[in-house]
Scaffold this motif. Structure first.
Motif, PDB file in Angstrom:
ATOM      1  N   ASN A  50       0.380   5.648   9.828  1.00 63.72           N
ATOM      2  CA  ASN A  50      -0.724   4.403   9.418  1.00 63.72           C
ATOM      3  C   ASN A  50      -1.734   5.111   8.736  1.00 63.72           C
ATOM      4  OD1 ASN A  50      -1.098   1.976   8.455  1.00 63.72           O
ATOM      5  ND2 ASN A  50      -2.423   1.469  10.234  1.00 63.72           N
ATOM      6  N   HIS A  51      -2.487   5.670   9.916  1.00 63.41           N
ATOM      7  CA  HIS A  51      -3.844   6.545   9.719  1.00 63.41           C
ATOM      8  C   HIS A  51      -3.439   7.524   8.510  1.00 63.41           C
ATOM      9  CE1 HIS A  51      -7.590   8.216  10.638  1.00 63.41           C
ATOM     10  NE2 HIS A  51      -6.994   9.539  10.626  1.00 63.41           N
TER      11      HIS A  51
ATOM     12  N   ARG B 277      -3.485   5.404   5.187  1.00 62.78           N
ATOM     13  CA  ARG B 277      -4.829   4.857   4.990  1.00 62.78           C
ATOM     14  C   ARG B 277      -5.840   5.798   4.479  1.00 62.78           C
ATOM     15  NH1 ARG B 277      -6.701   0.158   8.669  1.00 62.78           N
ATOM     16  NH2 ARG B 277      -4.880  -1.045   9.060  1.00 62.78           N
TER      17      ARG B 277
ATOM     18  N   GLN C  26      -7.768   5.864   0.626  1.00 63.81           N
ATOM     19  CA  GLN C  26      -9.056   5.954   0.495  1.00 63.81           C
ATOM     20  C   GLN C  26      -9.372   7.261  -0.346  1.00 63.81           C
ATOM     21  OE1 GLN C  26     -10.241   6.281   4.536  1.00 63.81           O
ATOM     22  NE2 GLN C  26      -9.742   4.141   4.950  1.00 63.81           N
TER      23      GLN C  26
ATOM     24  N   ARG D 297       1.234  -3.794   1.816  1.00 69.03           N
ATOM     25  CA  ARG D 297       1.361  -2.146   1.712  1.00 69.03           C
ATOM     26  C   ARG D 297       2.147  -1.547   0.718  1.00 69.03           C
ATOM     27  NH1 ARG D 297       0.766   0.680   6.221  1.00 69.03           N
ATOM     28  NH2 ARG D 297      -1.037  -0.655   6.430  1.00 69.03           N
TER      29      ARG D 297
END
Length: 109
Positions: A22-23, A26, A30, A64
């Motif tokens: 998930n990190h 993300r 970004q 998502r």
């Protein structure tokens, strides 16, 4: 930068908010990283994330996948010239074929 992301990374990111997967996703969202996909990969993302056993919230899944679709580039592929006996898992071939065709920087599994 183009990367290919295996389905297990997508599923892990949906199941565990604090997961490395998930990190990583993300950060990709970004930092302007684009997913290299083909229809087979996108269909697998959709099919696997719908499995009832995973208990993924429909809203979370929709959000998502929508975000991922927005950063995805559809790639045309060709079969790789790999002898069948050397392929451990034929279901992984689409990911390798897209990575090669897209000249992806990374294949995240």
């Amino acid at each position: 930068m183009l990367v290919v992301v295996d389905t297990n990374v997508i599923v892990s990111s949906l199941l565990k908010e604090q997961s490395v997967s998930n990190h990583a996703l993300r950060l990709m969202l970004q930092r302007g990283v684009f997913l290299a996909i083909d229809e087979r990969i996108w269909e697998e993302y959709e099919e696997v994330t719908l499995r009832p056993i995973l208990k993924i919230s429909p809203a979370t899944r929709a959000n998502r996948l929508s975000a991922l679709r927005a950063i995805s580039q559809l790639i045309s592929t060709r079969p790789l010239d790999i002898p069948a006996g050397e392929v451990i898992d034929p279901k992984d071939l689409p990911f390798a074929e897209v990575a090669v065709a897209a000249h992806a920087k990374f294949l995240v599994t």
